[in-house]
Design a protein around this motif. Structure first.
Motif, PDB file in Angstrom:
ATOM      1  N   SER A  35      24.252 147.849  66.775  1.00  0.00           N
ATOM      2  CA  SER A  35      23.393 147.798  65.578  1.00  0.00           C
ATOM      3  C   SER A  35      23.034 146.354  65.291  1.00  0.00           C
ATOM      4  N   LYS A  36      21.898 146.162  64.636  1.00  0.00           N
ATOM      5  CA  LYS A  36      21.528 144.844  64.110  1.00  0.00           C
ATOM      6  C   LYS A  36      20.599 145.085  62.927  1.00  0.00           C
ATOM      7  N   LEU A  37      20.594 144.137  62.020  1.00  0.00           N
ATOM      8  CA  LEU A  37      19.728 144.251  60.842  1.00  0.00           C
ATOM      9  C   LEU A  37      18.809 143.041  60.838  1.00  0.00           C
ATOM     10  N   ASN A  38      17.555 143.270  61.160  1.00  0.00           N
ATOM     11  CA  ASN A  38      16.570 142.184  61.293  1.00  0.00           C
ATOM     12  C   ASN A  38      15.712 142.071  60.037  1.00  0.00           C
ATOM     13  N   PHE A  39      15.502 140.831  59.621  1.00  0.00           N
ATOM     14  CA  PHE A  39      14.641 140.578  58.455  1.00  0.00           C
ATOM     15  C   PHE A  39      13.385 139.831  58.878  1.00  0.00           C
ATOM     16  N   LYS A  40      12.398 139.869  58.004  1.00  0.00           N
ATOM     17  CA  LYS A  40      11.255 138.965  58.094  1.00  0.00           C
ATOM     18  C   LYS A  40      11.029 138.407  56.698  1.00  0.00           C
ATOM     19  N   TRP A  41      10.624 137.115  56.665  1.00  0.00           N
ATOM     20  CA  TRP A  41      10.585 136.395  55.387  1.00  0.00           C
ATOM     21  C   TRP A  41       9.333 135.565  55.198  1.00  0.00           C
TER      22      TRP A  41
ATOM     23  N   GLN B  61      10.611 144.449  76.297  1.00  0.00           N
ATOM     24  CA  GLN B  61      11.266 145.751  76.491  1.00  0.00           C
ATOM     25  C   GLN B  61      12.767 145.507  76.352  1.00  0.00           C
ATOM     26  N   ASP B  62      13.497 146.517  75.899  1.00  0.00           N
ATOM     27  CA  ASP B  62      14.913 146.306  75.581  1.00  0.00           C
ATOM     28  C   ASP B  62      15.850 146.462  76.777  1.00  0.00           C
ATOM     29  N   ILE B  63      15.497 147.318  77.731  1.00  0.00           N
ATOM     30  CA  ILE B  63      16.502 147.698  78.733  1.00  0.00           C
ATOM     31  C   ILE B  63      16.916 146.531  79.629  1.00  0.00           C
TER      32      ILE B  63
ATOM     33  N   PRO C 185       5.411 145.062  60.524  1.00  0.00           N
ATOM     34  CA  PRO C 185       5.946 146.335  61.034  1.00  0.00           C
ATOM     35  C   PRO C 185       6.177 146.276  62.543  1.00  0.00           C
ATOM     36  N   LEU C 186       7.043 147.147  63.010  1.00  0.00           N
ATOM     37  CA  LEU C 186       7.274 147.264  64.455  1.00  0.00           C
ATOM     38  C   LEU C 186       6.036 147.915  65.085  1.00  0.00           C
ATOM     39  N   ALA C 187       5.563 147.321  66.188  1.00  0.00           N
ATOM     40  CA  ALA C 187       4.403 147.875  66.896  1.00  0.00           C
ATOM     41  C   ALA C 187       4.813 148.235  68.308  1.00  0.00           C
TER      42      ALA C 187
ATOM     43  N   LEU D 276       7.259 149.090  75.491  1.00  0.00           N
ATOM     44  CA  LEU D 276       6.836 147.737  75.130  1.00  0.00           C
ATOM     45  C   LEU D 276       6.633 147.687  73.619  1.00  0.00           C
ATOM     46  N   HIS D 277       7.229 146.680  72.969  1.00  0.00           N
ATOM     47  CA  HIS D 277       7.092 146.586  71.512  1.00  0.00           C
ATOM     48  C   HIS D 277       7.123 145.129  71.065  1.00  0.00           C
ATOM     49  N   TYR D 278       6.604 144.884  69.875  1.00  0.00           N
ATOM     50  CA  TYR D 278       6.636 143.555  69.257  1.00  0.00           C
ATOM     51  C   TYR D 278       6.507 143.771  67.768  1.00  0.00           C
ATOM     52  N   SER D 279       6.659 142.691  66.992  1.00  0.00           N
ATOM     53  CA  SER D 279       6.321 142.803  65.573  1.00  0.00           C
ATOM     54  C   SER D 279       5.726 141.488  65.102  1.00  0.00           C
ATOM     55  N   PRO D 280       4.606 141.575  64.378  1.00  0.00           N
ATOM     56  CA  PRO D 280       3.941 140.360  63.895  1.00  0.00           C
ATOM     57  C   PRO D 280       4.741 139.713  62.763  1.00  0.00           C
TER      58      PRO D 280
ATOM     59  N   PRO E 295      10.848 140.424  51.556  1.00  0.00           N
ATOM     60  CA  PRO E 295      11.523 140.500  52.848  1.00  0.00           C
ATOM     61  C   PRO E 295      11.371 141.877  53.485  1.00  0.00           C
ATOM     62  N   ARG E 296      11.360 141.893  54.788  1.00  0.00           N
ATOM     63  CA  ARG E 296      11.291 143.170  55.502  1.00  0.00           C
ATOM     64  C   ARG E 296      12.588 143.391  56.277  1.00  0.00           C
ATOM     65  N   PRO E 297      13.540 144.139  55.715  1.00  0.00           N
ATOM     66  CA  PRO E 297      14.763 144.444  56.450  1.00  0.00           C
ATOM     67  C   PRO E 297      14.572 145.703  57.297  1.00  0.00           C
ATOM     68  N   LEU E 298      14.904 145.591  58.576  1.00  0.00           N
ATOM     69  CA  LEU E 298      14.817 146.733  59.500  1.00  0.00           C
ATOM     70  C   LEU E 298      16.184 146.893  60.152  1.00  0.00           C
ATOM     71  N   LEU E 299      16.846 147.991  59.822  1.00  0.00           N
ATOM     72  CA  LEU E 299      18.186 148.265  60.353  1.00  0.00           C
ATOM     73  C   LEU E 299      18.033 149.045  61.656  1.00  0.00           C
ATOM     74  N   LEU E 300      18.483 148.435  62.751  1.00  0.00           N
ATOM     75  CA  LEU E 300      18.276 149.029  64.075  1.00  0.00           C
ATOM     76  C   LEU E 300      19.598 149.516  64.643  1.00  0.00           C
ATOM     77  N   ASN E 301      19.615 150.755  65.092  1.00  0.00           N
ATOM     78  CA  ASN E 301      20.798 151.326  65.737  1.00  0.00           C
ATOM     79  C   ASN E 301      20.406 151.826  67.118  1.00  0.00           C
TER      80      ASN E 301
ATOM     81  N   SER F 253      20.735 135.358  70.231  1.00  0.00           N
ATOM     82  CA  SER F 253      19.876 136.403  69.677  1.00  0.00           C
ATOM     83  C   SER F 253      18.534 136.362  70.382  1.00  0.00           C
ATOM     84  N   ILE F 254      17.758 137.423  70.176  1.00  0.00           N
ATOM     85  CA  ILE F 254      16.424 137.480  70.773  1.00  0.00           C
ATOM     86  C   ILE F 254      15.559 136.340  70.229  1.00  0.00           C
ATOM     87  N   TYR F 255      15.794 135.927  68.973  1.00  0.00           N
ATOM     88  CA  TYR F 255      14.983 134.846  68.391  1.00  0.00           C
ATOM     89  C   TYR F 255      15.246 133.537  69.130  1.00  0.00           C
ATOM     90  N   ALA F 256      16.545 133.284  69.389  1.00  0.00           N
ATOM     91  CA  ALA F 256      16.905 132.055  70.097  1.00  0.00           C
ATOM     92  C   ALA F 256      16.292 132.067  71.492  1.00  0.00           C
TER      93      ALA F 256
HETATM   94  O1  LIG Z   1      12.732 143.207  64.012  1.00  0.00           O
HETATM   95  C1  LIG Z   1      11.754 143.596  64.641  1.00  0.00           C
HETATM   96  O2  LIG Z   1      10.661 143.721  64.125  1.00  0.00           O
HETATM   97  C2  LIG Z   1      11.844 143.983  66.103  1.00  0.00           C
HETATM   98  C3  LIG Z   1      13.147 143.643  66.704  1.00  0.00           C
HETATM   99  C4  LIG Z   1      13.270 143.923  68.147  1.00  0.00           C
HETATM  100  O3  LIG Z   1      12.384 144.400  68.802  1.00  0.00           O
HETATM  101  C5  LIG Z   1      14.530 143.594  68.788  1.00  0.00           C
HETATM  102  O4  LIG Z   1      15.415 143.000  68.120  1.00  0.00           O
HETATM  103  O5  LIG Z   1      14.688 143.946  69.988  1.00  0.00           O
END
Ligand SMILES: O=C(O)CCC(=O)C(=O)O
Length: 295
Positions: free
Chosen positions: A114-120, A131-133, A159-161, A216-220, A227-233, A284-287
């Motif tokens: 799990s992870k909880l991602n924000f946008k600010w 892609q995640d795999i 939003p997640l696209a 394939l996904h991304y988010s602008p 804030p946009r909290p998205l809880l991912l499991n 993290s993916i951000y780093a």
């Molecule tokens: O937080 C988001 O909008 C997407 C996050 C994501 O794709 C990821 O962490 O793999």
């Protein structure tokens, strides 16, 4: 298990049409799925963690902080392993979300992370096409992530696209030309993505998103002060077995949370790119996407 076998089991939470659409398109969004009381608990706990992050000055084992994070103006990019940080998150991951997962994984479901991602309202908030795999290869591709928006999410707050049908296309290279892991498509590959096809999954708080690990996904970046909290499991069918170290295992990683442990792994012949060896630690993916991780 094949999609046909999975679909032959009765649905628990999703409709049969939603399950079929997930297998066809590689994702679905379901608006307002989470009951209000459950959502309110998650929102309250999340506010407490944002407050707790104010006194942090650098990213660590629990908080991933974005540029410009201060006490007065927190930029908590990610709460890591929320399932280990508060029972409300684990209760959600192993409760309602696990039932949703069983609709897509089949009766035997393994929890991954799990992870909880924000946008600010910060340009560093963009999550680039990926892609995640390739982050956590498994013997087959019945691995997916269920996101839950903890705040109303529309086109203004990132939003997640997703790209429909991309789960059935080849996987991309997520290393750069120098061999550094970037966790995203190269600029050249990203420029070829047909943005007119991107589906932005929006909805009120309590809406969920589900995307397959090949999708394939991304988010602008967010353009909103909210804030946009998205809880991912993330879950897998229990017949999908990982073969590289888990990037960031919590105490619940690989727990079978529905059904039984299986005795046979299912192998998909399609190849998968191998990530760096993260057995010594993951950031993290951000780093990775911003080059903070590049050697
Ligand atoms: O937080 C988001 O909008 C997407 C996050 C994501 O794709 C990821 O962490 O793999």
């Amino acid at each position: 298990m094949t999609p046909e076998e999975i679909l032959s089991y009765p649905a628990r939470v999703l409709t049969q049409a939603q399950r079929e659409r997930y297998f066809e398109k590689g994702y679905i969004g379901v608006e307002s799925l989470v009951p209000a009381d459950l959502l309110a608990d998650l929102v309250k706990v999340t506010e407490e963690f944002v407050d707790a992050s104010r006194t942090e000055t650098q990213s660590g084992k629990i908080f991933d902080l974005g540029p410009g994070h201060t006490k007065d103006s927190p930029v908590l990019r990610r709460l890591k392993r929320p399932d280990d940080q508060h029972e409300a998150y684990w209760g959600f991951a192993s409760g309602l979300m696990a039932d949703v997962a069983a609709d897509l994984a089949g009766p035997n479901v393994t929890y991954h992370h799990s992870k909880l991602n924000f946008k600010w309202f910060d340009k560093s908030d963009t999550v680039k096409w990926h892609q995640d795999i390739q982050f956590f290869p498994h013997t087959n591709y019945n691995v997916f992530t269920i996101g839950c928006y903890l705040a109303d999410t529309d086109m203004s707050n990132g939003p997640l696209a997703v790209l429909p049908g991309s789960h059935n296309k080849p996987l991309y290279d997520q290393y750069d030309a120098k061999g550094n892991w970037t966790g995203m498509l190269s600029d050249e590959d990203a420029a070829k993505v047909d943005m007119s096809q991107a589906d932005y999954l929006t909805g009120p708080a309590g809406s969920i998103t589900i995307h397959n690990c090949r999708t394939l996904h991304y988010s602008p970046a967010s353009k909103s002060k909210q804030p946009r909290p998205l809880l991912l499991n993330c879950y897998s069918s229990s017949d999908a077995k990982p073969y590289t170290p888990h990037p960031d295992p919590s105490s619940h990683a690989y727990r079978v949370i529905r059904g039984q442990p299986v005795k046979w792994a299912h192998h998909d012949p399609r190849p998968c790119q191998i990530p760096p060896d993260w057995s010594g630690g993951y950031t993290s993916i951000y780093a990775a996407q911003s080059g903070e991780d590049a050697a």
